[in-house]
Motif scaffolding. Structure first.
Motif, PDB file in Angstrom:
ATOM      1  N   ALA A  13      10.157   2.828  -0.689  1.00 38.78           N
ATOM      2  CA  ALA A  13      11.180   2.292  -1.517  1.00 38.78           C
ATOM      3  C   ALA A  13      10.175   0.822  -2.156  1.00 38.78           C
ATOM      4  O   ALA A  13       9.838   0.349  -1.133  1.00 38.78           O
ATOM      5  N   TYR A  14      10.652   0.370  -3.125  1.00 36.73           N
ATOM      6  CA  TYR A  14       9.884  -0.564  -3.699  1.00 36.73           C
ATOM      7  C   TYR A  14      10.683  -2.204  -4.095  1.00 36.73           C
ATOM      8  O   TYR A  14      11.480  -1.736  -4.356  1.00 36.73           O
ATOM      9  N   ARG A  15      10.482  -3.076  -3.795  1.00 33.89           N
ATOM     10  CA  ARG A  15      11.647  -4.449  -4.057  1.00 33.89           C
ATOM     11  C   ARG A  15      10.002  -5.177  -4.695  1.00 33.89           C
ATOM     12  O   ARG A  15       9.373  -5.606  -4.525  1.00 33.89           O
ATOM     13  N   LYS A  45      14.543 -11.177  -7.093  1.00 30.30           N
ATOM     14  CA  LYS A  45      14.293  -9.771  -6.722  1.00 30.30           C
ATOM     15  C   LYS A  45      15.362  -8.566  -6.913  1.00 30.30           C
ATOM     16  O   LYS A  45      16.055  -9.018  -6.990  1.00 30.30           O
ATOM     17  N   THR A  46      14.137  -7.349  -6.826  1.00 26.08           N
ATOM     18  CA  THR A  46      14.860  -6.475  -7.558  1.00 26.08           C
ATOM     19  C   THR A  46      15.308  -5.438  -6.155  1.00 26.08           C
ATOM     20  O   THR A  46      15.322  -6.123  -5.144  1.00 26.08           O
ATOM     21  N   ALA A  47      16.532  -4.695  -6.495  1.00 18.79           N
ATOM     22  CA  ALA A  47      16.912  -3.755  -5.399  1.00 18.79           C
ATOM     23  C   ALA A  47      15.952  -2.740  -4.976  1.00 18.79           C
ATOM     24  O   ALA A  47      14.532  -3.281  -5.614  1.00 18.79           O
ATOM     25  N   GLN A  85      11.200   2.470 -11.157  1.00 19.92           N
ATOM     26  CA  GLN A  85      12.508   2.125 -11.401  1.00 19.92           C
ATOM     27  C   GLN A  85      12.369   0.454 -10.958  1.00 19.92           C
ATOM     28  O   GLN A  85      12.426  -0.253 -12.152  1.00 19.92           O
ATOM     29  N   GLY A  86      11.411  -0.104 -10.135  1.00 17.07           N
ATOM     30  CA  GLY A  86      11.443  -1.246  -9.744  1.00 17.07           C
ATOM     31  C   GLY A  86      10.743  -1.888 -10.158  1.00 17.07           C
ATOM     32  O   GLY A  86      11.009  -3.051 -10.866  1.00 17.07           O
ATOM     33  N   GLU A 114       6.831  -5.852  -2.329  1.00 15.35           N
ATOM     34  CA  GLU A 114       7.287  -5.122  -1.061  1.00 15.35           C
ATOM     35  C   GLU A 114       7.907  -3.970  -0.820  1.00 15.35           C
ATOM     36  O   GLU A 114       8.355  -3.485  -1.460  1.00 15.35           O
ATOM     37  N   SER A 115       7.430  -3.156   0.303  1.00 12.66           N
ATOM     38  CA  SER A 115       7.480  -1.623   0.454  1.00 12.66           C
ATOM     39  C   SER A 115       7.739  -1.865   1.864  1.00 12.66           C
ATOM     40  O   SER A 115       7.025  -1.689   2.546  1.00 12.66           O
TER      41      SER A 115
END
Length: 75
Positions: free
Chosen positions: A2-4, A13-15, A21-22, A44-45
């Protein structure tokens, strides 16, 4: 994984999302909030938990079950 994505211009900042998607959410943010500026910032991962993080609850449940069985068969 998952990435933000974090905006390089403000505190947005994204979810936690998939990579594409991010990135798309960050591009949309820049187009709306910072027109004319190329998207930038940080990524961020994290690894997704395969079990959803319920491993501790399972262990506690088994311990409680063992205590109940020990109390029942002690008589």
């Amino acid at each position: 994984m998952a990435y933000r994505y974090w905006c390089g211009e403000c505190g947005f900042k994204t979810a936690w999302l998939g990579e594409s998607q991010g990135e798309q959410r960050l591009v949309e943010h820049y187009a709306k909030q910072h027109p004319g500026i190329r998207p930038g910032g940080q990524v961020e991962s994290r690894r997704k938990r395969p079990d959803g993080g319920s491993g501790c609850a399972l262990v506690v449940g088994l311990v409680v079950l063992m205590l109940i069985l020990a109390a029942v068969y002690r008589r």
